[in-house]
Design a protein around this motif. Structure first.
Motif, mmCIF file in Angstrom:
data_model
loop_
_atom_site.group_PDB
_atom_site.id
_atom_site.type_symbol
_atom_site.label_atom_id
_atom_site.label_comp_id
_atom_site.label_asym_id
_atom_site.label_seq_id
_atom_site.Cartn_x
_atom_site.Cartn_y
_atom_site.Cartn_z
ATOM 1 N N MET A 20 -0.423 4.765 1.358
ATOM 2 C CA MET A 20 0.484 5.878 1.615
ATOM 3 C C MET A 20 -0.314 7.156 1.858
ATOM 4 S SD MET A 20 2.034 7.029 -2.051
ATOM 5 C CE MET A 20 1.837 5.552 -3.003
ATOM 6 N N THR A 21 0.265 8.006 2.698
ATOM 7 C CA THR A 21 -0.237 9.361 2.922
ATOM 8 C C THR A 21 0.965 10.288 2.855
ATOM 9 O OG1 THR A 21 0.045 9.321 5.311
ATOM 10 C CG2 THR A 21 -2.055 8.501 4.474
ATOM 11 N N LYS A 22 0.750 11.568 3.105
ATOM 12 C CA LYS A 22 1.877 12.507 3.097
ATOM 13 C C LYS A 22 2.825 12.243 4.260
ATOM 14 C CE LYS A 22 -0.528 16.308 0.885
ATOM 15 N NZ LYS A 22 -0.979 17.693 0.976
ATOM 16 N N GLU A 23 2.291 11.760 5.405
ATOM 17 C CA GLU A 23 3.102 11.588 6.605
ATOM 18 C C GLU A 23 3.705 10.201 6.746
ATOM 19 O OE1 GLU A 23 -0.210 12.750 6.978
ATOM 20 O OE2 GLU A 23 0.465 14.815 6.818
ATOM 21 N N TYR A 24 3.044 9.151 6.260
ATOM 22 C CA TYR A 24 3.534 7.792 6.486
ATOM 23 C C TYR A 24 3.082 6.853 5.370
ATOM 24 C CZ TYR A 24 -1.201 6.888 8.190
ATOM 25 O OH TYR A 24 -2.555 6.769 8.288
ATOM 26 N N ILE A 25 3.720 5.662 5.343
ATOM 27 C CA ILE A 25 3.303 4.589 4.438
ATOM 28 C C ILE A 25 3.078 3.333 5.268
ATOM 29 C CG2 ILE A 25 4.497 5.470 2.394
ATOM 30 C CD1 ILE A 25 6.727 3.423 2.966
ATOM 31 N N LYS A 26 2.247 2.436 4.749
ATOM 32 C CA LYS A 26 2.050 1.131 5.366
ATOM 33 C C LYS A 26 2.564 0.095 4.381
ATOM 34 C CE LYS A 26 -1.704 2.158 8.474
ATOM 35 N NZ LYS A 26 -2.971 1.735 9.010
ATOM 36 N N ILE A 27 3.449 -0.768 4.887
ATOM 37 C CA ILE A 27 4.024 -1.807 4.053
ATOM 38 C C ILE A 27 3.722 -3.169 4.655
ATOM 39 C CG2 ILE A 27 5.876 -0.336 3.171
ATOM 40 C CD1 ILE A 27 7.752 -1.688 5.170
ATOM 41 N N LYS A 28 3.779 -4.201 3.810
ATOM 42 C CA LYS A 28 3.535 -5.563 4.270
ATOM 43 C C LYS A 28 4.790 -6.372 3.986
ATOM 44 C CE LYS A 28 0.105 -9.207 3.956
ATOM 45 N NZ LYS A 28 -1.151 -9.608 3.324
ATOM 46 N N ILE A 29 5.391 -6.888 5.064
ATOM 47 C CA ILE A 29 6.584 -7.736 4.967
ATOM 48 C C ILE A 29 6.304 -9.003 5.759
ATOM 49 C CG2 ILE A 29 9.039 -7.934 5.496
ATOM 50 C CD1 ILE A 29 9.228 -4.907 5.379
ATOM 51 N N VAL A 42 -1.120 14.453 -14.442
ATOM 52 C CA VAL A 42 -2.290 14.147 -15.274
ATOM 53 C C VAL A 42 -3.405 13.524 -14.445
ATOM 54 C CG1 VAL A 42 -3.087 12.830 -17.267
ATOM 55 C CG2 VAL A 42 -0.817 13.881 -17.295
ATOM 56 N N ASP A 43 -3.132 12.423 -13.771
ATOM 57 C CA ASP A 43 -4.206 11.722 -13.060
ATOM 58 C C ASP A 43 -4.151 11.884 -11.535
ATOM 59 O OD1 ASP A 43 -1.986 10.220 -12.581
ATOM 60 O OD2 ASP A 43 -2.778 8.341 -13.361
ATOM 61 N N LYS A 44 -3.258 12.737 -11.043
ATOM 62 C CA LYS A 44 -3.144 13.040 -9.608
ATOM 63 C C LYS A 44 -2.916 11.787 -8.753
ATOM 64 C CE LYS A 44 -4.025 17.424 -10.117
ATOM 65 N NZ LYS A 44 -2.962 18.378 -10.104
ATOM 66 N N ARG A 45 -2.267 10.776 -9.307
ATOM 67 C CA ARG A 45 -1.994 9.545 -8.577
ATOM 68 C C ARG A 45 -0.678 9.691 -7.815
ATOM 69 N NH1 ARG A 45 -1.477 4.022 -11.813
ATOM 70 N NH2 ARG A 45 0.664 4.058 -11.159
ATOM 71 N N PRO A 46 -0.675 9.434 -6.485
ATOM 72 C CA PRO A 46 0.561 9.603 -5.716
ATOM 73 C C PRO A 46 1.540 8.450 -5.952
ATOM 74 C CG PRO A 46 -1.187 8.851 -4.282
ATOM 75 C CD PRO A 46 -1.809 9.082 -5.635
ATOM 76 N N THR A 47 2.812 8.801 -5.950
ATOM 77 C CA THR A 47 3.883 7.819 -6.076
ATOM 78 C C THR A 47 4.842 8.058 -4.917
ATOM 79 O OG1 THR A 47 3.692 7.807 -8.478
ATOM 80 C CG2 THR A 47 5.736 6.969 -7.546
ATOM 81 N N ALA A 48 5.118 7.008 -4.132
ATOM 82 C CA ALA A 48 5.988 7.117 -2.962
ATOM 83 C C ALA A 48 7.441 6.948 -3.374
ATOM 84 C CB ALA A 48 5.617 6.067 -1.933
ATOM 85 N N ILE A 49 8.321 7.711 -2.739
ATOM 86 C CA ILE A 49 9.762 7.554 -2.922
ATOM 87 C C ILE A 49 10.277 6.864 -1.670
ATOM 88 C CG2 ILE A 49 11.952 8.716 -3.306
ATOM 89 C CD1 ILE A 49 10.309 11.045 -4.491
ATOM 90 N N ILE A 50 10.740 5.616 -1.840
ATOM 91 C CA ILE A 50 11.112 4.761 -0.721
ATOM 92 C C ILE A 50 12.550 4.300 -0.896
ATOM 93 C CG2 ILE A 50 10.549 2.630 0.517
ATOM 94 C CD1 ILE A 50 7.723 2.909 -0.594
ATOM 95 N N GLN A 51 13.292 4.279 0.209
ATOM 96 C CA GLN A 51 14.657 3.769 0.190
ATOM 97 C C GLN A 51 14.665 2.427 0.901
ATOM 98 O OE1 GLN A 51 17.627 6.574 1.324
ATOM 99 N NE2 GLN A 51 19.100 4.995 1.876
ATOM 100 N N ILE A 52 15.052 1.373 0.157
ATOM 101 C CA ILE A 52 15.112 0.014 0.708
ATOM 102 C C ILE A 52 16.550 -0.460 0.612
ATOM 103 C CG2 ILE A 52 14.215 -2.344 0.554
ATOM 104 C CD1 ILE A 52 11.821 -1.164 -0.993
ATOM 105 N N GLU A 53 17.140 -0.738 1.781
ATOM 106 C CA GLU A 53 18.524 -1.217 1.860
ATOM 107 C C GLU A 53 19.478 -0.315 1.085
ATOM 108 O OE1 GLU A 53 19.519 -3.750 3.756
ATOM 109 O OE2 GLU A 53 17.487 -4.219 4.397
ATOM 110 N N GLY A 54 19.282 1.005 1.167
ATOM 111 C CA GLY A 54 20.189 1.952 0.545
ATOM 112 C C GLY A 54 19.853 2.298 -0.899
ATOM 113 N N LYS A 55 18.871 1.639 -1.529
ATOM 114 C CA LYS A 55 18.495 1.938 -2.911
ATOM 115 C C LYS A 55 17.124 2.607 -2.927
ATOM 116 C CE LYS A 55 21.019 -1.961 -4.839
ATOM 117 N NZ LYS A 55 20.914 -3.211 -5.607
ATOM 118 N N GLN A 56 16.979 3.624 -3.766
ATOM 119 C CA GLN A 56 15.721 4.353 -3.831
ATOM 120 C C GLN A 56 14.836 3.788 -4.934
ATOM 121 O OE1 GLN A 56 16.391 8.549 -4.140
ATOM 122 N NE2 GLN A 56 17.440 8.680 -2.180
ATOM 123 N N TYR A 57 13.535 3.699 -4.600
ATOM 124 C CA TYR A 57 12.537 3.191 -5.536
ATOM 125 C C TYR A 57 11.347 4.133 -5.545
ATOM 126 C CZ TYR A 57 15.146 -1.183 -5.020
ATOM 127 O OH TYR A 57 16.126 -2.126 -4.992
#
Length: 169
Positions: free
Chosen positions: A148-157, A117-132
């Motif tokens: 996020m892009t198609k090739e990579y994501i940037k995270i802040k930890i 509907v709104d063409k908003r991207p949602t990333a599929i990420i696996q953290i410590e064995g669990k997918q989010y």
């Protein structure tokens, strides 16, 4: 009848000639040959007469010129000897605190999907064995998804931004 006989003789000669040519080609391409192949020298070694060359008389280098970078500067000579206090560096040495590395979080970028509907991207990420499934700005397990892009994501930890590339497995 004479033409038929000649045709058969010529046909046998052509087949024999092509057989010989193909045999030579296949023999040259096979590695079964034990005879080393060497190239023929098509030139002879010639003695060269270099007597017409003359060496230049360059002379010796003069190394007693002044430094062009320090031409307008004057240097001060020490009038009193330099006094070094002994053991000052050893007495004031403080050992550094041992470095404890920050524990790493196992994060993998598996891909992304777009909302139809709104063409908003949602990333599929696996953290410590669990997918989010996460959108930009969302928090999960002490981690924030910055972009996020198609090739990579940037995270802040822990106030550090890290780039994680997509798994191709």
């Amino acid at each position: 009848m004479k033409n038929k006989a000649m045709t058969y003789v010529l046909l046998a000669a052509v087949i024999g000639l092509w057989g010989y040519i193909l045999m030579q080609v296949f023999n040259s391409l096979s590695s079964d040959s034990t005879i080393p192949t060497t190239g023929k020298r098509t030139f002879g070694e010639q003695e060269m007469n270099l007597s017409f060359y003359k060496t230049k008389n360059t002379g010796a280098l003069l190394l007693n010129y002044s430094d062009p970078m320090l031409r307008n500067q004057t240097h001060e000579e020490l009038t009193e000897p330099l006094v070094v206090e002994s053991n000052t560096a050893i007495d004031t040495y403080v050992a550094p605190q041992p470095y404890e590395p920050v524990p790493q979080i196992d994060v993998q970028y598996l891909g992304y999907i777009e909302n139809l509907v709104d063409k908003r991207p949602t990333a599929i990420i696996q953290i410590e064995g669990k997918q989010y499934m996460m959108n930009n700005g969302e928090h999960q397990s002490g981690m924030k998804l910055v972009s996020m892009t198609k090739e990579y994501i940037k995270i802040k930890i822990d106030n550090m931004i890290k780039t994680i590339y997509k798994n191709e497995n």
